[in-house]
Motif scaffolding. Structure first.
Motif, PDB file in Angstrom:
ATOM      1  N   PHE A 208      -8.397  11.821   5.472  1.00  0.00           N
ATOM      2  CA  PHE A 208      -7.571  11.790   7.441  1.00  0.00           C
ATOM      3  C   PHE A 208      -6.917  10.421   6.975  1.00  0.00           C
ATOM      4  O   PHE A 208      -5.399   9.993   6.966  1.00  0.00           O
ATOM      5  N   GLN A 209      -7.557   9.445   6.867  1.00  0.00           N
ATOM      6  CA  GLN A 209      -7.686   7.991   7.455  1.00  0.00           C
ATOM      7  C   GLN A 209      -6.320   7.467   5.792  1.00  0.00           C
ATOM      8  O   GLN A 209      -5.259   6.875   6.281  1.00  0.00           O
ATOM      9  N   GLU A 210      -6.493   7.675   4.956  1.00  0.00           N
ATOM     10  CA  GLU A 210      -6.011   7.605   3.319  1.00  0.00           C
ATOM     11  C   GLU A 210      -4.583   8.857   4.038  1.00  0.00           C
ATOM     12  O   GLU A 210      -3.126   8.297   4.198  1.00  0.00           O
ATOM     13  N   ALA A 211      -4.349   9.767   4.927  1.00  0.00           N
ATOM     14  CA  ALA A 211      -2.923  10.296   4.925  1.00  0.00           C
ATOM     15  C   ALA A 211      -2.490   9.871   6.371  1.00  0.00           C
ATOM     16  O   ALA A 211      -1.214   9.364   6.744  1.00  0.00           O
ATOM     17  N   VAL A 212      -3.002   9.024   7.226  1.00  0.00           N
ATOM     18  CA  VAL A 212      -2.662   8.403   8.233  1.00  0.00           C
ATOM     19  C   VAL A 212      -1.682   7.123   7.196  1.00  0.00           C
ATOM     20  O   VAL A 212      -0.609   7.003   7.993  1.00  0.00           O
ATOM     21  N   LYS A 213      -1.993   6.514   6.566  1.00  0.00           N
ATOM     22  CA  LYS A 213      -1.560   5.669   6.251  1.00  0.00           C
ATOM     23  C   LYS A 213      -0.077   5.848   5.407  1.00  0.00           C
ATOM     24  O   LYS A 213       0.609   5.078   5.427  1.00  0.00           O
ATOM     25  N   ALA A 214      -0.446   7.038   4.313  1.00  0.00           N
ATOM     26  CA  ALA A 214       0.834   7.237   3.694  1.00  0.00           C
ATOM     27  C   ALA A 214       2.101   8.345   4.838  1.00  0.00           C
ATOM     28  O   ALA A 214       3.361   8.205   4.703  1.00  0.00           O
ATOM     29  N   HIS A 215       0.923   8.699   6.305  1.00  0.00           N
ATOM     30  CA  HIS A 215       2.300   9.300   7.357  1.00  0.00           C
ATOM     31  C   HIS A 215       2.869   7.378   7.444  1.00  0.00           C
ATOM     32  O   HIS A 215       4.462   7.932   7.945  1.00  0.00           O
ATOM     33  N   ARG A 216       2.099   7.232   8.056  1.00  0.00           N
ATOM     34  CA  ARG A 216       2.882   5.741   8.236  1.00  0.00           C
ATOM     35  C   ARG A 216       3.900   5.253   7.044  1.00  0.00           C
ATOM     36  O   ARG A 216       4.951   4.718   7.846  1.00  0.00           O
ATOM     37  N   ASP A 217       3.451   4.751   6.382  1.00  0.00           N
ATOM     38  CA  ASP A 217       4.352   4.226   4.862  1.00  0.00           C
ATOM     39  C   ASP A 217       6.126   4.623   5.584  1.00  0.00           C
ATOM     40  O   ASP A 217       6.891   3.921   4.882  1.00  0.00           O
ATOM     41  N   LEU A 218       5.628   6.142   5.310  1.00  0.00           N
ATOM     42  CA  LEU A 218       6.902   7.045   5.157  1.00  0.00           C
ATOM     43  C   LEU A 218       7.819   6.732   6.418  1.00  0.00           C
ATOM     44  O   LEU A 218       8.844   6.381   6.014  1.00  0.00           O
ATOM     45  N   ALA A 219       6.914   6.920   7.627  1.00  0.00           N
ATOM     46  CA  ALA A 219       7.615   6.253   9.189  1.00  0.00           C
ATOM     47  C   ALA A 219       8.268   5.102   9.177  1.00  0.00           C
ATOM     48  O   ALA A 219       9.598   5.526   8.880  1.00  0.00           O
ATOM     49  N   LEU A 220       7.598   4.688   8.446  1.00  0.00           N
ATOM     50  CA  LEU A 220       8.454   2.865   8.642  1.00  0.00           C
ATOM     51  C   LEU A 220       9.563   3.187   7.438  1.00  0.00           C
ATOM     52  O   LEU A 220      10.576   1.994   7.879  1.00  0.00           O
ATOM     53  N   LYS A 221       9.857   3.524   6.268  1.00  0.00           N
ATOM     54  CA  LYS A 221       9.988   3.739   5.402  1.00  0.00           C
ATOM     55  C   LYS A 221      11.418   3.646   5.918  1.00  0.00           C
ATOM     56  O   LYS A 221      12.464   3.106   5.998  1.00  0.00           O
ATOM     57  N   ARG A 222      11.446   4.897   6.527  1.00  0.00           N
ATOM     58  CA  ARG A 222      12.938   5.967   7.244  1.00  0.00           C
ATOM     59  C   ARG A 222      13.284   5.386   8.422  1.00  0.00           C
ATOM     60  O   ARG A 222      14.388   5.183   8.194  1.00  0.00           O
ATOM     61  N   PHE A 223      12.805   4.622   9.179  1.00  0.00           N
ATOM     62  CA  PHE A 223      12.651   4.148  10.754  1.00  0.00           C
ATOM     63  C   PHE A 223      13.386   2.752  10.068  1.00  0.00           C
ATOM     64  O   PHE A 223      13.589   1.757  11.354  1.00  0.00           O
ATOM     65  N   GLU A 224      13.189   2.610   9.207  1.00  0.00           N
ATOM     66  CA  GLU A 224      13.441   0.640   9.170  1.00  0.00           C
ATOM     67  C   GLU A 224      14.694   0.552   9.885  1.00  0.00           C
ATOM     68  O   GLU A 224      14.335  -0.914  10.591  1.00  0.00           O
ATOM     69  N   PRO A 225      15.908   0.870   9.388  1.00  0.00           N
ATOM     70  CA  PRO A 225      17.552  -0.014   9.512  1.00  0.00           C
ATOM     71  C   PRO A 225      17.167   0.958  11.163  1.00  0.00           C
ATOM     72  O   PRO A 225      18.261  -0.079  11.510  1.00  0.00           O
ATOM     73  N   LEU A 226      16.544   1.194  11.932  1.00  0.00           N
ATOM     74  CA  LEU A 226      16.114   0.859  13.130  1.00  0.00           C
ATOM     75  C   LEU A 226      15.910   0.537  13.867  1.00  0.00           C
ATOM     76  O   LEU A 226      16.523  -0.138  15.051  1.00  0.00           O
ATOM     77  N   PHE A 227      14.909  -0.102  13.324  1.00  0.00           N
ATOM     78  CA  PHE A 227      14.200  -1.205  13.762  1.00  0.00           C
ATOM     79  C   PHE A 227      15.081  -2.218  13.669  1.00  0.00           C
ATOM     80  O   PHE A 227      15.346  -3.506  14.426  1.00  0.00           O
ATOM     81  N   GLU A 228      15.894  -2.469  12.758  1.00  0.00           N
ATOM     82  CA  GLU A 228      16.412  -3.813  11.766  1.00  0.00           C
ATOM     83  C   GLU A 228      17.592  -3.849  13.348  1.00  0.00           C
ATOM     84  O   GLU A 228      17.589  -4.962  13.741  1.00  0.00           O
ATOM     85  N   GLN A 229      18.029  -3.031  13.455  1.00  0.00           N
ATOM     86  CA  GLN A 229      19.103  -2.894  14.068  1.00  0.00           C
ATOM     87  C   GLN A 229      18.384  -3.269  15.371  1.00  0.00           C
ATOM     88  O   GLN A 229      19.671  -3.569  16.204  1.00  0.00           O
ATOM     89  N   LEU A 230      17.053  -3.224  16.121  1.00  0.00           N
ATOM     90  CA  LEU A 230      16.585  -3.531  17.215  1.00  0.00           C
ATOM     91  C   LEU A 230      16.245  -4.814  17.245  1.00  0.00           C
ATOM     92  O   LEU A 230      16.051  -5.210  17.952  1.00  0.00           O
ATOM     93  N   ARG A 231      16.169  -5.085  16.296  1.00  0.00           N
ATOM     94  CA  ARG A 231      15.131  -6.770  16.255  1.00  0.00           C
ATOM     95  C   ARG A 231      14.378  -6.683  16.250  1.00  0.00           C
ATOM     96  O   ARG A 231      13.649  -7.110  16.633  1.00  0.00           O
ATOM     97  N   LEU A 232      13.394  -5.317  15.766  1.00  0.00           N
ATOM     98  CA  LEU A 232      12.097  -5.385  15.861  1.00  0.00           C
ATOM     99  C   LEU A 232      11.055  -5.524  14.843  1.00  0.00           C
ATOM    100  O   LEU A 232      11.727  -4.819  13.510  1.00  0.00           O
ATOM    101  N   PRO A 233      10.429  -5.995  14.864  1.00  0.00           N
ATOM    102  CA  PRO A 233       9.529  -6.433  13.800  1.00  0.00           C
ATOM    103  C   PRO A 233       8.655  -5.338  13.061  1.00  0.00           C
ATOM    104  O   PRO A 233       8.398  -3.759  13.816  1.00  0.00           O
TER     105      PRO A 233
END
Length: 327
Positions: A301-326
């Motif tokens: 489960f914990q490894e799956a959490v990390k995989a989900h997190r990594d994919l979501a961060l990669k996908r949402f990176e443009p949105l975070f950058e748009q708002l200058r969020l870390p």
């Protein structure tokens, strides 16, 4: 959503869609444990190495550290991006790129990626996030004025904290006073039934790879699952404790939910994976890895959490950058 949907209904959807009971359990447990995975643990090994898990929820949504606020958009408030841009459901504001949108492209992408991975734990985590797009629609997963009730600022405007548990409860009707009159009256069961059908269809096409959309829709209809879930959600006791009545109704739809081995215990997976050092409590992190740690449900489960997190961060990176969020 709470355990009624994330565990019981998710188990039903997986089982009725064609997963075997033990796999339905893994999916449903992972879905609910996404909300209960609130502590980080240092797991020690005899060779001196260690393992650190990643949380998927915080202990108190109103008091997260700035570093942990990104958890909410990744696991509970999937941003809809531009999908509702130009629409104006709100009385005072316009939609934000981080507004949660039901059945959004972003949420479907995370869910489909999890299904493609064939990792049951990751499927459960993604199903949780996908389901929450219905319950958490029109909210953002961080502190923002758009989340707050008008004239009420006592509770930090993070997610739906200002509305307490109103959006998450089965068989609850409430008013989202931030919205225009035509949108203000909310019936959670209507939203949850829509979420259940969407999840079932994706589960069904996974377990029956040759099925078309029409075939999956036909299976859903023939099972009369919508009517069964509506009846279960409407189940009440005259003397209160309606959630217990509904839980009994879920078990009638899927008898395996009544078996002891499929009862949800938020500590079960972790306790099977690790050995706690003497005189330590759950407030501390002094744990030793169990003999079968790397094949345990908790580790997977914990490894799956990390995989989900990594994919979501990669996908949402443009949105975070748009708002200058870390990130």
């Amino acid at each position: 959503m709470d355990i009624e949907f994330h565990y019981h209904i998710t188990f039903i959807l997986a089982r009725k869609a064609g997963f075997i009971a033990s796999d339905s359990y893994k999916i449903a447990y992972s879905s609910q444990y996404t909300d209960d995975n609130i502590y980080r643990y240092f797991i020690n090994f005899e060779d001196g190495s260690s393992y650190l898990n990643e949380i998927s929820q915080t202990f108190d949504i109103t008091k997260p550290s700035p570093k942990r606020q990104k958890i909410y958009p990744l696991f509970h408030f999937i941003p809809g991006g531009e999908e509702w841009a130009g629409q104006n459901h709100f009385k005072r504001y316009r939609h934000h790129v981080f507004t949660t949108v039901p059945d959004s492209t972003n949420a479907r992408a995370l869910f489909d990626a999890a299904l493609q991975s064939k990792d049951l734990y990751r499927i459960g985590i993604a199903a949780h996030a996908y389901a929450d797009t219905w319950a958490h629609q029109n909210f953002l997963g961080f502190k923002h004025k758009l989340n707050g009730k008008r004239f009420e600022v006592i509770i930090p405007n993070i997610g739906h904290a200002d509305f307490m548990h109103e959006p998450d409860r089965v068989h609850n009707e409430w008013k989202d006073t931030r919205l225009k009159n035509e949108y203000v009256d909310i019936k959670n069961d209507t939203r949850f039934i829509e979420a259940a059908k969407a999840i079932f269809l994706r589960f069904r096409k996974f377990t029956h790879p040759g099925d078309s959309d029409h075939m999956a829709e036909t299976a859903y209809s023939e099972l009369k699952l919508e009517d069964q879930l509506k009846d279960a959600m409407d189940e009440t006791y005259f003397w209160g404790a309606d959630e217990k009545a509904r839980t009994r109704a879920y078990k009638k739809i899927c008898r395996e939910l009544d078996k002891k081995k499929y009862k949800y215990d938020p500590k079960a997976w972790r306790h099977d994976a690790v050995e706690k050092m003497p005189l330590e409590s759950d407030l501390f992190d002094r744990y030793w890895a169990g003999r079968n740690f790397h094949v345990s449900h908790w580790f997977r489960f914990q490894e799956a959490v990390k995989a989900h997190r990594d994919l979501a961060l990669k996908r949402f990176e443009p949105l975070f950058e748009q708002l200058r969020l870390p990130i």
